[in-house]
Design an enzyme around this catalytic site. Sequence first.
Site, mmCIF file in Angstrom:
data_model
loop_
_atom_site.group_PDB
_atom_site.id
_atom_site.type_symbol
_atom_site.label_atom_id
_atom_site.label_comp_id
_atom_site.label_asym_id
_atom_site.label_seq_id
_atom_site.Cartn_x
_atom_site.Cartn_y
_atom_site.Cartn_z
ATOM 1 N N SER A 1 32.595 -10.619 15.431
ATOM 2 C CA SER A 1 33.093 -11.613 16.376
ATOM 3 C C SER A 1 34.619 -11.607 16.281
ATOM 4 C CB SER A 1 32.502 -12.994 16.045
ATOM 5 O OG SER A 1 33.024 -13.993 16.877
ATOM 6 N N TYR B 1 37.732 -13.750 26.936
ATOM 7 C CA TYR B 1 37.469 -13.084 25.658
ATOM 8 C C TYR B 1 36.912 -14.075 24.634
ATOM 9 C CZ TYR B 1 38.201 -10.586 21.283
ATOM 10 O OH TYR B 1 38.020 -10.002 20.051
ATOM 11 N N LYS C 1 33.206 -14.125 22.583
ATOM 12 C CA LYS C 1 33.046 -14.201 21.136
ATOM 13 C C LYS C 1 32.355 -15.504 20.705
ATOM 14 C CE LYS C 1 34.612 -10.185 20.143
ATOM 15 N NZ LYS C 1 33.675 -9.151 19.630
#
Length: 282
Positions: free
Chosen positions: A136, A151, A155
């Site tokens: 992650s 983004y 994650k």
Amino acid sequence: MQDTKVFFITGASKGFGLEMTRQLLEAGHSVAATSRSKVALSEAAGTESSAFLPLEVDLTDPSDVAKAVSEAIETFGHLDVVINNAGYGQLGGLEELSDAEARTNYDINVFGTHNVIRAVLPQLRTQQSGHIINISSIAGITGGFPGWGVYCGTKFAVEGLSESLAAEVAQFGIKVTIVAPGYFRTEFLEDSSLTLPQNRLPAYTEIRESETVHSDQINGNQPGDPVKGAAAIIRIADTENPPLHLLLGPDAYAMAEKKMSDLRRDMEAWKELTLSTDLATA
């Protein structure tokens, strides 16, 4: 590690993936490694060892992923550790990014990981053993970075699906670890791993500043050592009771501490309102 193991690693042509592949092969383990280009992967790894199986895989194609996993099992007989490392960064404000830009980032970072998990679990369940390590980011724990919303979203999704996965597969003896690195000196901030928005809006000055800072100041000066980071992940793979969450880097540790502090502050400040919504509350 006392015993040799079989690893399946995605995104192995550079960064953490390549460094882990090198260290594992050096230590005598077997590695099935994937990349978008088998040629580039083989050249980067620099070995023709029988313990190394380079695989060209489109992680967004479930059938392609399943084929690669089958080839790895046919070659090595089983799988011990699966490391979902492939991914890339997408910069840009949420208003700026197109549907295609956002979905492509999710396709690789989230659904690519999901495709691998689906493909390996039948083997791991049959074995009643295995360890899935999902890479992650500290951006999956705290999202306070202008221009990194998509983004961060990918994650955060990796963190959530991994926590649920851990609860689902514990009965089969399968372990799950989520690794959240901070800034490491890999190619992540290079053009090959970081995509900028096609439609930049002048109003978002903080996002433009973030782009400049990451490209001109942070890139090449990240504090994290990828050799040490890869070694830490490998160490977790040899732990009998690995953690569900592993932070990498003092910067990641500090940012996670701040996130927990901020969450606790809001919880306590609004505790009365939170508790007032129960049916039993007068």
